[in-house]
Design a protein around this motif. Structure first.
Motif, PDB file in Angstrom:
ATOM      1  N   ALA A 166      18.563 -23.912 -27.584  1.00 32.63           N
ATOM      2  CA  ALA A 166      18.525 -25.449 -27.540  1.00 32.63           C
ATOM      3  C   ALA A 166      17.454 -26.218 -27.829  1.00 32.63           C
ATOM      4  O   ALA A 166      17.303 -26.991 -28.736  1.00 32.63           O
ATOM      5  N   LYS A 167      16.404 -25.664 -27.320  1.00 34.91           N
ATOM      6  CA  LYS A 167      14.980 -26.176 -27.653  1.00 34.91           C
ATOM      7  C   LYS A 167      14.614 -26.281 -29.176  1.00 34.91           C
ATOM      8  O   LYS A 167      14.288 -27.075 -29.619  1.00 34.91           O
ATOM      9  N   ALA A 168      14.988 -25.017 -29.863  1.00 32.65           N
ATOM     10  CA  ALA A 168      14.832 -24.923 -31.283  1.00 32.65           C
ATOM     11  C   ALA A 168      15.706 -25.876 -32.052  1.00 32.65           C
ATOM     12  O   ALA A 168      14.990 -26.321 -33.182  1.00 32.65           O
ATOM     13  N   ALA A 169      16.639 -26.196 -31.478  1.00 40.44           N
ATOM     14  CA  ALA A 169      17.729 -27.172 -32.359  1.00 40.44           C
ATOM     15  C   ALA A 169      17.462 -28.479 -31.916  1.00 40.44           C
ATOM     16  O   ALA A 169      18.178 -29.474 -32.332  1.00 40.44           O
ATOM     17  N   GLY A 170      16.711 -28.677 -30.951  1.00 40.46           N
ATOM     18  CA  GLY A 170      16.306 -30.024 -30.525  1.00 40.46           C
ATOM     19  C   GLY A 170      17.247 -30.697 -29.592  1.00 40.46           C
ATOM     20  O   GLY A 170      17.412 -31.829 -29.465  1.00 40.46           O
ATOM     21  N   ARG A 171      18.195 -29.664 -28.974  1.00 40.19           N
ATOM     22  CA  ARG A 171      19.165 -30.039 -28.042  1.00 40.19           C
ATOM     23  C   ARG A 171      18.981 -30.087 -26.772  1.00 40.19           C
ATOM     24  O   ARG A 171      18.198 -29.389 -26.232  1.00 40.19           O
ATOM     25  N   ALA A 172      19.438 -31.256 -26.029  1.00 41.36           N
ATOM     26  CA  ALA A 172      19.055 -31.439 -24.603  1.00 41.36           C
ATOM     27  C   ALA A 172      19.950 -30.180 -23.855  1.00 41.36           C
ATOM     28  O   ALA A 172      20.932 -30.034 -24.260  1.00 41.36           O
ATOM     29  N   PHE A 173      19.294 -29.587 -22.839  1.00 44.51           N
ATOM     30  CA  PHE A 173      19.716 -28.291 -22.246  1.00 44.51           C
ATOM     31  C   PHE A 173      19.549 -28.411 -20.684  1.00 44.51           C
ATOM     32  O   PHE A 173      18.184 -28.707 -20.239  1.00 44.51           O
ATOM     33  N   LEU A 174      20.372 -27.892 -19.808  1.00 40.73           N
ATOM     34  CA  LEU A 174      20.305 -27.889 -18.450  1.00 40.73           C
ATOM     35  C   LEU A 174      20.867 -26.385 -17.846  1.00 40.73           C
ATOM     36  O   LEU A 174      21.890 -26.047 -18.390  1.00 40.73           O
ATOM     37  N   ARG A 175      20.034 -25.902 -17.121  1.00 44.35           N
ATOM     38  CA  ARG A 175      20.324 -24.741 -16.386  1.00 44.35           C
ATOM     39  C   ARG A 175      20.077 -25.016 -14.793  1.00 44.35           C
ATOM     40  O   ARG A 175      19.151 -25.688 -14.486  1.00 44.35           O
ATOM     41  N   LEU A 176      20.919 -24.264 -13.924  1.00 42.39           N
ATOM     42  CA  LEU A 176      20.437 -24.697 -12.494  1.00 42.39           C
ATOM     43  C   LEU A 176      21.013 -23.284 -11.696  1.00 42.39           C
ATOM     44  O   LEU A 176      21.654 -22.427 -12.231  1.00 42.39           O
ATOM     45  N   ASP A 177      20.347 -23.205 -10.546  1.00 41.74           N
ATOM     46  CA  ASP A 177      20.600 -22.432  -9.264  1.00 41.74           C
ATOM     47  C   ASP A 177      21.568 -22.800  -8.473  1.00 41.74           C
ATOM     48  O   ASP A 177      20.816 -23.956  -7.763  1.00 41.74           O
ATOM     49  N   TYR A 178      22.841 -22.538  -8.163  1.00 39.81           N
ATOM     50  CA  TYR A 178      23.585 -22.868  -7.201  1.00 39.81           C
ATOM     51  C   TYR A 178      22.895 -22.763  -5.672  1.00 39.81           C
ATOM     52  O   TYR A 178      21.852 -21.907  -5.806  1.00 39.81           O
ATOM     53  N   SER A 179      23.181 -23.273  -4.887  1.00 40.18           N
ATOM     54  CA  SER A 179      22.909 -22.886  -3.396  1.00 40.18           C
ATOM     55  C   SER A 179      23.157 -21.392  -2.997  1.00 40.18           C
ATOM     56  O   SER A 179      23.964 -21.022  -3.376  1.00 40.18           O
ATOM     57  N   GLY A 180      21.921 -20.865  -2.480  1.00 41.97           N
ATOM     58  CA  GLY A 180      22.257 -19.408  -2.168  1.00 41.97           C
ATOM     59  C   GLY A 180      22.056 -18.336  -3.361  1.00 41.97           C
ATOM     60  O   GLY A 180      22.179 -17.479  -3.326  1.00 41.97           O
ATOM     61  N   HIS A 181      21.663 -19.084  -4.536  1.00 43.85           N
ATOM     62  CA  HIS A 181      21.515 -18.143  -5.765  1.00 43.85           C
ATOM     63  C   HIS A 181      19.949 -18.394  -6.230  1.00 43.85           C
ATOM     64  O   HIS A 181      19.425 -19.519  -6.065  1.00 43.85           O
ATOM     65  N   GLY A 182      19.126 -17.804  -6.682  1.00 46.36           N
ATOM     66  CA  GLY A 182      18.021 -17.737  -7.270  1.00 46.36           C
ATOM     67  C   GLY A 182      17.061 -18.446  -6.454  1.00 46.36           C
ATOM     68  O   GLY A 182      16.654 -17.876  -5.260  1.00 46.36           O
ATOM     69  N   VAL A 183      16.285 -19.543  -7.072  1.00 46.82           N
ATOM     70  CA  VAL A 183      15.279 -20.280  -6.211  1.00 46.82           C
ATOM     71  C   VAL A 183      15.845 -21.313  -5.423  1.00 46.82           C
ATOM     72  O   VAL A 183      14.957 -22.332  -4.859  1.00 46.82           O
ATOM     73  N   SER A 184      17.043 -21.727  -5.425  1.00 54.83           N
ATOM     74  CA  SER A 184      17.497 -22.757  -4.614  1.00 54.83           C
ATOM     75  C   SER A 184      17.817 -22.305  -3.008  1.00 54.83           C
ATOM     76  O   SER A 184      17.741 -20.910  -2.754  1.00 54.83           O
TER      77      SER A 184
END
Length: 256
Positions: free
Chosen positions: A54-72
């Motif tokens: 997305a960054k290479a294409a200039g496209r807005a992009f969002l990723r996230l961690d749900y609660s109890g996942h990753g660093v949330s």
């Protein structure tokens, strides 16, 4: 690696996310939102690959961690499908404006369908990767033995072996019971935007029959399923990753 942003949801959960703004020449085109799977996180192969794309294409992009996942915040065992849907919706509403293309992997496919049902005015397209709608009921509960059902009711949880971690998955009674309030395959499911479903034939966690059921159940003018011979549930080989970005590109063209 940059540090994630955080928001606190109305339910008091602190959710981590990364958002990449699009280039001005994209003229406010849809933001691509990646929704990960059960017990996965936003540092996984697909999430990072899609952010780089997305960054290479200039496209807005969002990723996230749900609660109890990753660093949330939170304990994974306290969570359920509705909580993770609320987390995703809260981040989307806080971090994005305008149209969205949802990309849901496994459980994230279920959550993407819940988002599409809850905020249809914002959804420009959807890509499901081994999407697993209603899996707590149709895969977990339906496959439990009578003894396992009794154990989860009496003890509140059960341990299941995992192919993706050394320790077993702990499945809670709340996950099963709350999941019944979030089912999407029992009532009409309208997807009035370009929708692409990607599915590996060698997926033993979410078999192709699930993708076919979703395809047959959903209503929409432009829904297509691609079966990939010998691809497994991870769907993370270079060829599979290229298919995901191809599907997103196709959806973006169809939503223009």
């Amino acid at each position: 690696m940059t540090e994630p942003h955080h928001i606190t949801t109305p339910q008091g959960r602190r959710i981590a996310y990364h958002v990449t703004p699009g280039r001005p020449d994209q003229d406010g085109g849809p933001c691509v939102v990646f929704l990960g799977g059960f017990k996965s996180d936003m540092s996984g192969t697909k999430a990072v690959y899609l952010q780089d794309w997305a960054k290479a294409a200039g496209r807005a992009f969002l990723r996230l961690d749900y609660s109890g996942h990753g660093v949330s915040s939170g304990d994974f065992l306290d969570g359920a499908i509705g909580d993770w849907f609320e987390d995703a919706r809260a981040v989307i509403e806080a971090a994005t404006t305008g149209p969205l293309v949802l990309v849901g992997s496994s459980m994230g496919g279920w959550i993407s369908l819940l988002l599409a049902r809850a905020m249809p005015q914002r959804i420009a397209g959807l890509v499901g990767i081994a999407a697993a709608p209603d899996f707590t009921e149709d895969s977990m509960w339906a496959d439990f033995t009578d003894a396992q059902r009794a154990e989860i009711i009496d003890k509140g949880q059960i341990a299941l072996p995992s192919d993706y971690a050394d320790s077993p998955y702990i499945i809670t009674r709340r996950l099963i019971e709350e999941g019944r309030t979030q089912l999407v395959l029992r009532t009409p499911l309208n997807l009035p935007f370009p929708t692409r479903l990607l599915q590996g034939t060698a997926d033993i966690d979410v078999p192709p029959a699930v993708a076919l059921r979703l395809l047959n159940h959903a209503n929409g003018p432009d829904i297509r399923l691609t079966l990939v011979k010998a691809a497994d549930h991870r769907f993370s080989t270079p060829a599979c990753l290229a298919l995901i970005t191809d599907a997103i590109t196709d959806v973006l063209k169809g939503s223009a």
